[in-house]
Write a protein that holds these residues in place. Structure first.
Motif, mmCIF file in Angstrom:
data_model
loop_
_atom_site.group_PDB
_atom_site.id
_atom_site.type_symbol
_atom_site.label_atom_id
_atom_site.label_comp_id
_atom_site.label_asym_id
_atom_site.label_seq_id
_atom_site.Cartn_x
_atom_site.Cartn_y
_atom_site.Cartn_z
ATOM 1 N N LYS A 90 0.851 -1.198 0.000
ATOM 2 C CA LYS A 90 0.000 0.000 0.000
ATOM 3 C C LYS A 90 0.887 1.249 0.000
ATOM 4 N N THR A 91 0.610 2.160 -0.942
ATOM 5 C CA THR A 91 1.296 3.445 -0.967
ATOM 6 C C THR A 91 0.296 4.549 -1.243
ATOM 7 N N ARG A 92 0.790 5.759 -1.425
ATOM 8 C CA ARG A 92 -0.095 6.899 -1.635
ATOM 9 C C ARG A 92 0.487 7.805 -2.699
ATOM 10 N N VAL A 93 -0.385 8.630 -3.297
ATOM 11 C CA VAL A 93 0.071 9.689 -4.184
ATOM 12 C C VAL A 93 -0.401 11.051 -3.681
ATOM 13 N N ASN A 94 -1.464 11.077 -2.880
ATOM 14 C CA ASN A 94 -2.016 12.325 -2.338
ATOM 15 C C ASN A 94 -2.076 12.293 -0.817
ATOM 16 N N GLU A 95 -2.269 13.486 -0.239
ATOM 17 C CA GLU A 95 -2.499 13.584 1.193
ATOM 18 C C GLU A 95 -3.877 13.005 1.555
ATOM 19 N N ARG A 96 -4.167 12.969 2.850
ATOM 20 C CA ARG A 96 -5.379 12.314 3.336
ATOM 21 C C ARG A 96 -6.592 13.230 3.322
ATOM 22 N N ALA A 97 -7.759 12.631 3.045
ATOM 23 C CA ALA A 97 -9.015 13.381 3.103
ATOM 24 C C ALA A 97 -9.555 13.458 4.518
ATOM 25 N N GLY A 98 -9.195 12.496 5.357
ATOM 26 C CA GLY A 98 -9.767 12.420 6.684
ATOM 27 C C GLY A 98 -9.074 13.259 7.735
ATOM 28 N N LEU A 99 -8.075 14.044 7.341
ATOM 29 C CA LEU A 99 -7.405 14.956 8.267
ATOM 30 C C LEU A 99 -7.642 16.388 7.794
ATOM 31 N N PRO A 100 -8.306 17.219 8.587
ATOM 32 C CA PRO A 100 -8.684 18.558 8.118
ATOM 33 C C PRO A 100 -7.489 19.437 7.764
ATOM 34 N N GLU A 101 -6.331 19.183 8.370
ATOM 35 C CA GLU A 101 -5.158 20.011 8.091
ATOM 36 C C GLU A 101 -4.443 19.631 6.797
ATOM 37 N N GLN A 102 -4.857 18.525 6.182
ATOM 38 C CA GLN A 102 -4.239 18.110 4.925
ATOM 39 C C GLN A 102 -5.156 18.406 3.741
ATOM 40 N N ASP A 103 -4.547 18.551 2.571
ATOM 41 C CA ASP A 103 -5.279 18.785 1.332
ATOM 42 C C ASP A 103 -5.185 17.521 0.477
ATOM 43 N N PRO A 104 -6.292 16.801 0.305
ATOM 44 C CA PRO A 104 -6.247 15.540 -0.425
ATOM 45 C C PRO A 104 -5.825 15.670 -1.893
ATOM 46 N N LEU A 105 -5.782 16.899 -2.411
ATOM 47 C CA LEU A 105 -5.374 17.084 -3.798
ATOM 48 C C LEU A 105 -3.883 17.412 -3.914
ATOM 49 N N THR A 106 -3.209 17.519 -2.789
ATOM 50 C CA THR A 106 -1.767 17.754 -2.802
ATOM 51 C C THR A 106 -1.033 16.431 -3.034
ATOM 52 N N GLN A 107 -0.110 16.434 -3.972
ATOM 53 C CA GLN A 107 0.595 15.210 -4.341
ATOM 54 C C GLN A 107 1.857 15.059 -3.486
ATOM 55 N N VAL A 108 2.091 13.841 -2.978
ATOM 56 C CA VAL A 108 3.257 13.588 -2.127
ATOM 57 C C VAL A 108 4.320 12.734 -2.829
ATOM 58 N N TYR A 109 3.927 11.957 -3.816
ATOM 59 C CA TYR A 109 4.863 11.187 -4.633
ATOM 60 C C TYR A 109 4.575 11.481 -6.103
ATOM 61 N N ASP A 110 5.642 11.510 -6.923
ATOM 62 C CA ASP A 110 5.440 11.678 -8.360
ATOM 63 C C ASP A 110 5.458 10.306 -9.048
ATOM 64 N N ARG A 111 5.297 10.319 -10.356
ATOM 65 C CA ARG A 111 5.202 9.060 -11.087
ATOM 66 C C ARG A 111 6.475 8.229 -10.938
ATOM 67 N N GLU A 112 7.626 8.887 -10.947
ATOM 68 C CA GLU A 112 8.886 8.154 -10.829
ATOM 69 C C GLU A 112 8.987 7.456 -9.474
ATOM 70 N N GLN A 113 8.574 8.126 -8.421
ATOM 71 C CA GLN A 113 8.623 7.507 -7.093
ATOM 72 C C GLN A 113 7.632 6.349 -6.992
ATOM 73 N N LEU A 114 6.451 6.537 -7.537
ATOM 74 C CA LEU A 114 5.468 5.451 -7.539
ATOM 75 C C LEU A 114 5.969 4.263 -8.346
ATOM 76 N N SER A 115 6.653 4.549 -9.443
ATOM 77 C CA SER A 115 7.205 3.468 -10.266
ATOM 78 C C SER A 115 8.241 2.660 -9.495
ATOM 79 N N ALA A 116 8.996 3.332 -8.623
ATOM 80 C CA ALA A 116 9.978 2.629 -7.800
ATOM 81 C C ALA A 116 9.288 1.666 -6.838
ATOM 82 N N VAL A 117 8.158 2.099 -6.263
ATOM 83 C CA VAL A 117 7.396 1.237 -5.366
ATOM 84 C C VAL A 117 6.843 0.031 -6.130
ATOM 85 N N VAL A 118 6.259 0.290 -7.290
ATOM 86 C CA VAL A 118 5.675 -0.784 -8.094
ATOM 87 C C VAL A 118 6.744 -1.783 -8.525
ATOM 88 N N ALA A 119 7.884 -1.288 -8.962
ATOM 89 C CA ALA A 119 8.957 -2.176 -9.420
ATOM 90 C C ALA A 119 9.448 -3.071 -8.292
#
Length: 432
Positions: free
Chosen positions: A218-247
């Protein structure tokens, strides 16, 4: 700190210690000590895919629904032996063995046990609650200290105590927080100034999860919706980082589920090769077409988003009210396009929502009744790699069933309150 210079995840002795701690936190050690399996598989009979110790049971007299075909059989008989379905069909064409416990289903509908594709099971109590609410198979959305791996082992030994589980281990996220305390192989990562972001650090967390026995990552690309101080549309990993996790996951033969909200985040996750997009509120048509091409699943967790709308926090409540109609439209668009959907409630924090609630919301999004049911049976089972073992009551499948009062094809809400649950041939309520 150079993560690459650290030794590989520790061998079996450390793994045993880590998982023993996880079992203590989850309360599964106590559950195993207090509960002896009711039955065990008869010698010579095949067990379900996970080796569960199953029971012998005949469910008779109900109306049987096969989600795969939509076929409805009245006055049906389901024969379960050693936790596996041996026969299922009309009474006159199905031989009933003598001397086997019988569950009377007259006046009720019988469906396969439901499959929950996104849930956080931290304790034995939560796992038991999930089963009682109809989820006999599930996929974890991660836990902080590997508790889901302990719950998976409980499920194999005492099937009526927990769903058959695909465990995700710990979350691959930039800030591991207290999770670094879960495992001596994780603690060096606490010294990383920028968190778990480099390809080496990402690979390291995946490898440690795999070494501890995770079935999925399990990984993430955005912040959490369930925490009011976070913005769920803010990206925390880019495609290259996600690709590293998948690989890294693929090298271990595992897939990746990705917490996603923004359209760009969802698209980056899909292009990186994740197995399923979780939440996906603002997923767009372009990404849905790519998901269809790749066979990527969509697990929208409508239940969790609907729950936000009921929050006492005004930020979360407004977020839920805004997101839910958008997500429903995305779900319907995905369904009409042919993107595979899976039902998951994203239950966490000690509160377990019935998986039937997610089916209800799938129906409310515009799916026909049978298709909504499939998201929590055949569809979710395929996502978990269990399409030959869960999601149907047919010969060779796991002996998991839910009995409900009323026709679920006409009213899927009956799935929220199953009157009986059978897990691997064991009548769960009668085992209390």
């Amino acid at each position: 700190m150079c993560v690459e210079s650290t030794p590989p995840p520790s061998a079996r002795l450390t793994r045993r210690g880590v998982l023993a701690g996880a079992a203590a936190l989850a309360g599964t050690t106590a559950a195993l000590s207090a509960t002896a399996p009711q039955t065990s598989a008869t010698p010579g009979r095949a067990r379900p895919v996970d080796g569960t110790r199953g029971g012998d049971l005949v469910i008779e007299g109900g109306t049987l629904l096969d989600p795969a075909t939509g076929e409805v059989t009245e006055d049906a008989v389901v024969v379960i032996a050693g936790g596996v379905v041996r026969a299922a069909g009309a009474r006159g064409r199905t031989r009933v063995p003598e001397g086997v416990e019988t569950l009377d289903a007259h006046g009720r509908w019988v469906l396969p046990g439901l499959v929950e594709a996104h849930i956080h099971l931290n304790t034995a109590a939560e796992a038991r609650d999930a089963v009682l609410k109809g989820a006999t198979t599930a996929r974890s959305g991660s836990t902080n200290f590997y508790q889901d791996i302990a719950v998976r082992e409980l499920a194999r030994q005492v099937p009526d105590a927990a769903p058959r589980l695909r465990a995700a281990g710990v979350f691959v996220t930039p800030d591991l927080g207290d999770t670094v305390l879960a495992d001596p192989d994780l603690t060096p990562l606490a010294r990383l100034h920028d968190g778990v972001r480099s390809p080496e650090a990402l690979r390291r967390v995946v490898e440690i999860n795999l070494a501890r026995g995770a079935d999925t990552i399990k990984t993430r690309v955005n912040e959490r919706a369930g925490l009011p101080e976070q913005d769920p549309l803010t990206q925390v990993y880019d495609r290259e980082q996600l690709s590293a996790v998948v690989a890294a996951a693929r090298r271990g033969g595992k897939g990746v589920l990705c917490h996603s909200y923004s359209e760009k985040g969802c698209h980056d996750a899909v292009m990186a090769g994740v197995r399923s997009v979780e939440h996906g509120t603002y997923i767009g048509e372009h990404t849905l077409h790519e998901m269809l091409r790749r066979g990527t699943y969509f697990t929208p967790t409508l239940t969790a988003i609907a729950g936000l709308a009921e929050s006492a926090d005004p930020v979360l409540a407004e977020r839920g009210r805004t997101y839910l109609p958008v997500l429903k439209r995305a779900v319907l668009a995905a369904h009409e396009l042919g993107v595979p959907l899976a039902a998951g409630t994203d239950s966490s924090g000690g509160e377990v929502d019935p998986i039937g609630r997610e089916v209800e919301l799938m129906r409310a999004a515009g799916l026909p009744g049978l298709d909504a049911i499939r998201t929590a049976t055949t569809g979710a089972a395929k996502l978990l790699g269990l399409e030959r073992h869960a999601g149907r009551l047919a010969p060779g499948f796991a002996g998991d069933a839910v009995l409900v009062d009323g026709d679920p094809l006409a009213d899927v809400t009956v799935l929220k309150s199953p009157v009986r649950v059978v897990r691997s041939g064991i009548d769960v309520r009668s085992s209390d």
